[in-house]
Design a protein around this motif. Structure first.
Motif, mmCIF file in Angstrom:
data_model
loop_
_atom_site.group_PDB
_atom_site.id
_atom_site.type_symbol
_atom_site.label_atom_id
_atom_site.label_comp_id
_atom_site.label_asym_id
_atom_site.label_seq_id
_atom_site.Cartn_x
_atom_site.Cartn_y
_atom_site.Cartn_z
ATOM 1 N N PRO A 15 -19.214 69.118 -61.964
ATOM 2 C CA PRO A 15 -18.907 70.527 -62.242
ATOM 3 C C PRO A 15 -17.654 70.678 -63.103
ATOM 4 O O PRO A 15 -16.702 69.900 -62.995
ATOM 5 N N SER A 16 -17.696 71.661 -63.992
ATOM 6 C CA SER A 16 -16.559 72.034 -64.844
ATOM 7 C C SER A 16 -16.164 70.944 -65.841
ATOM 8 O O SER A 16 -15.021 70.916 -66.325
ATOM 9 N N THR A 17 -17.084 70.021 -66.150
ATOM 10 C CA THR A 17 -16.779 68.973 -67.126
ATOM 11 C C THR A 17 -17.586 69.200 -68.404
ATOM 12 O O THR A 17 -18.626 69.859 -68.400
ATOM 13 N N LEU A 18 -17.086 68.619 -69.495
ATOM 14 C CA LEU A 18 -17.739 68.707 -70.797
ATOM 15 C C LEU A 18 -18.215 67.322 -71.193
ATOM 16 O O LEU A 18 -17.479 66.347 -71.064
ATOM 17 N N ASP A 19 -19.448 67.242 -71.678
ATOM 18 C CA ASP A 19 -19.972 65.943 -72.107
ATOM 19 C C ASP A 19 -20.764 66.127 -73.406
ATOM 20 O O ASP A 19 -21.294 67.218 -73.684
ATOM 21 N N THR A 20 -20.814 65.055 -74.175
ATOM 22 C CA THR A 20 -21.602 65.029 -75.415
ATOM 23 C C THR A 20 -22.642 63.918 -75.295
ATOM 24 O O THR A 20 -22.328 62.812 -74.829
ATOM 25 N N PHE A 21 -23.857 64.197 -75.720
ATOM 26 C CA PHE A 21 -24.935 63.213 -75.591
ATOM 27 C C PHE A 21 -25.907 63.379 -76.758
ATOM 28 O O PHE A 21 -25.929 64.399 -77.446
ATOM 29 N N ASN A 22 -26.720 62.350 -76.971
ATOM 30 C CA ASN A 22 -27.731 62.371 -78.025
ATOM 31 C C ASN A 22 -29.100 62.227 -77.380
ATOM 32 O O ASN A 22 -29.346 61.275 -76.626
ATOM 33 N N VAL A 23 -29.999 63.158 -77.681
ATOM 34 C CA VAL A 23 -31.304 63.173 -77.031
ATOM 35 C C VAL A 23 -32.315 62.262 -77.733
ATOM 36 O O VAL A 23 -33.434 62.083 -77.240
ATOM 37 N N SER B 16 -35.134 70.646 -83.560
ATOM 38 C CA SER B 16 -34.841 72.054 -83.278
ATOM 39 C C SER B 16 -35.049 72.326 -81.800
ATOM 40 O O SER B 16 -35.824 71.645 -81.115
ATOM 41 N N LEU B 17 -34.329 73.328 -81.302
ATOM 42 C CA LEU B 17 -34.522 73.772 -79.929
ATOM 43 C C LEU B 17 -35.762 74.653 -79.849
ATOM 44 O O LEU B 17 -36.067 75.405 -80.780
ATOM 45 N N VAL B 18 -36.470 74.558 -78.737
ATOM 46 C CA VAL B 18 -37.712 75.303 -78.537
ATOM 47 C C VAL B 18 -37.534 76.228 -77.332
ATOM 48 O O VAL B 18 -36.994 75.814 -76.299
ATOM 49 N N GLY B 19 -37.992 77.447 -77.475
ATOM 50 C CA GLY B 19 -37.917 78.390 -76.363
ATOM 51 C C GLY B 19 -36.843 79.442 -76.577
ATOM 52 O O GLY B 19 -35.947 79.294 -77.410
ATOM 53 N N ASP B 20 -36.960 80.501 -75.796
ATOM 54 C CA ASP B 20 -36.038 81.623 -75.936
ATOM 55 C C ASP B 20 -34.794 81.496 -75.075
ATOM 56 O O ASP B 20 -33.799 82.178 -75.309
ATOM 57 N N THR B 21 -34.843 80.636 -74.079
ATOM 58 C CA THR B 21 -33.715 80.525 -73.151
ATOM 59 C C THR B 21 -32.969 79.220 -73.396
ATOM 60 O O THR B 21 -33.519 78.132 -73.201
ATOM 61 N N LEU C 56 -25.018 70.141 -81.894
ATOM 62 C CA LEU C 56 -24.090 69.588 -82.877
ATOM 63 C C LEU C 56 -24.808 69.003 -84.088
ATOM 64 O O LEU C 56 -24.163 68.607 -85.059
ATOM 65 N N GLY C 57 -26.133 68.918 -84.040
ATOM 66 C CA GLY C 57 -26.905 68.397 -85.158
ATOM 67 C C GLY C 57 -27.255 66.929 -84.996
ATOM 68 O O GLY C 57 -26.576 66.172 -84.292
ATOM 69 N N ASN C 58 -28.369 66.536 -85.627
ATOM 70 C CA ASN C 58 -28.836 65.138 -85.609
ATOM 71 C C ASN C 58 -29.072 64.603 -84.202
ATOM 72 O O ASN C 58 -28.911 63.402 -83.952
ATOM 73 N N GLY C 59 -29.465 65.478 -83.293
ATOM 74 C CA GLY C 59 -29.766 65.045 -81.931
ATOM 75 C C GLY C 59 -28.588 65.060 -80.986
ATOM 76 O O GLY C 59 -28.743 64.782 -79.794
#
Length: 211
Positions: free
Chosen positions: A137-145, A160-165, A173-176
């Motif tokens: 909780p309350s932490t920030l992380d960066t990851f590549n999908v 691209s992101l899919v969906g309205d939510t 951040l781009g490039n996955g």
């Protein structure tokens, strides 16, 4: 006037630099020398191009090198491919005729270095769900999908992101690459993304990310 050093007139000048030295002597016996440097440059590779590259299945791909007056060309490639012109065509691109194509030219008896163009076939991306992204909780992380996805060719994709939510705290951040700021309370968030071939936009696949 006589030549005292260097290859003589009519000799074959190899690739490189040669110094030709001449001596002139007059009737009184006085003489003087002068020299000239001749540099023979090697033939450059032909730097073939392919268009389109990557290509979609079934597309026609054109391979070409610059036209040179008096040159004869020699192409080789997959499935016994051969050709003798500066521009050649690959009909109906597929996994069998994609690959490395080699070309050389013969110009006045001299042969250029063999050069290569790799013709790439774009294929449908294969995406895998990402379910092991765990944050406190309350932490920030960066990851590549994309790390567990299969993309061929590797750089030929759009995401691209899919969906309205879209989960609050998620930034594309781009490039996955994504960053996510977790909330103060434990819980989960998820989103969908779609990866498509940039060269062949109809080739797509979709996956889910759960945090």
């Amino acid at each position: 006037v006589s030549q005292i050093a260097g290859p003589v007139s009519g000799a074959v000048f190899e690739v490189g630099r040669d110094t030709l030295t001449f001596q002139a002597t007059d009737a009184s016996g006085s003489s003087a020398q002068c020299s000239v440097i001749i540099e023979v440059l090697p033939l450059r590779p032909l730097e073939p191009t392919a268009d389109p590259n990557p290509g979609c299945a079934g597309e026609t791909v054109m391979l070409s090198v610059p036209p040179i007056v008096g040159a004869t060309y020699s192409w080789t490639g997959p499935q016994g491919f051969t050709a003798t012109t500066n521009t050649v065509t690959i009909q109906s691109l597929n996994s069998s005729n994609a690959g490395a194509y080699f070309v050389q030219a013969t110009i006045n008896g001299c042969i250029t270095p063999r050069d290569t163009i790799v013709v790439q076939l774009a294929v449908q991306p294969i995406t895998e769900d990402d379910v092991n992204i765990i944050l406190d909780p309350s932490t920030l992380d960066t990851f590549n999908v994309l790390t567990n996805d299969i993309l061929t060719p590797a750089g030929d994709f759009t995401i691209s992101l899919v969906g309205d939510t879209i989960p609050e705290g998620l930034i594309n951040l781009g490039n996955g690459d994504f960053s996510y700021q977790a909330g103060a309370q434990p819980g989960s968030a998820s989103f969908f993304y779609e990866v498509c071939s940039q060269s062949c936009p109809l080739l797509c696949d979709m996956a889910t990310v759960t945090i």
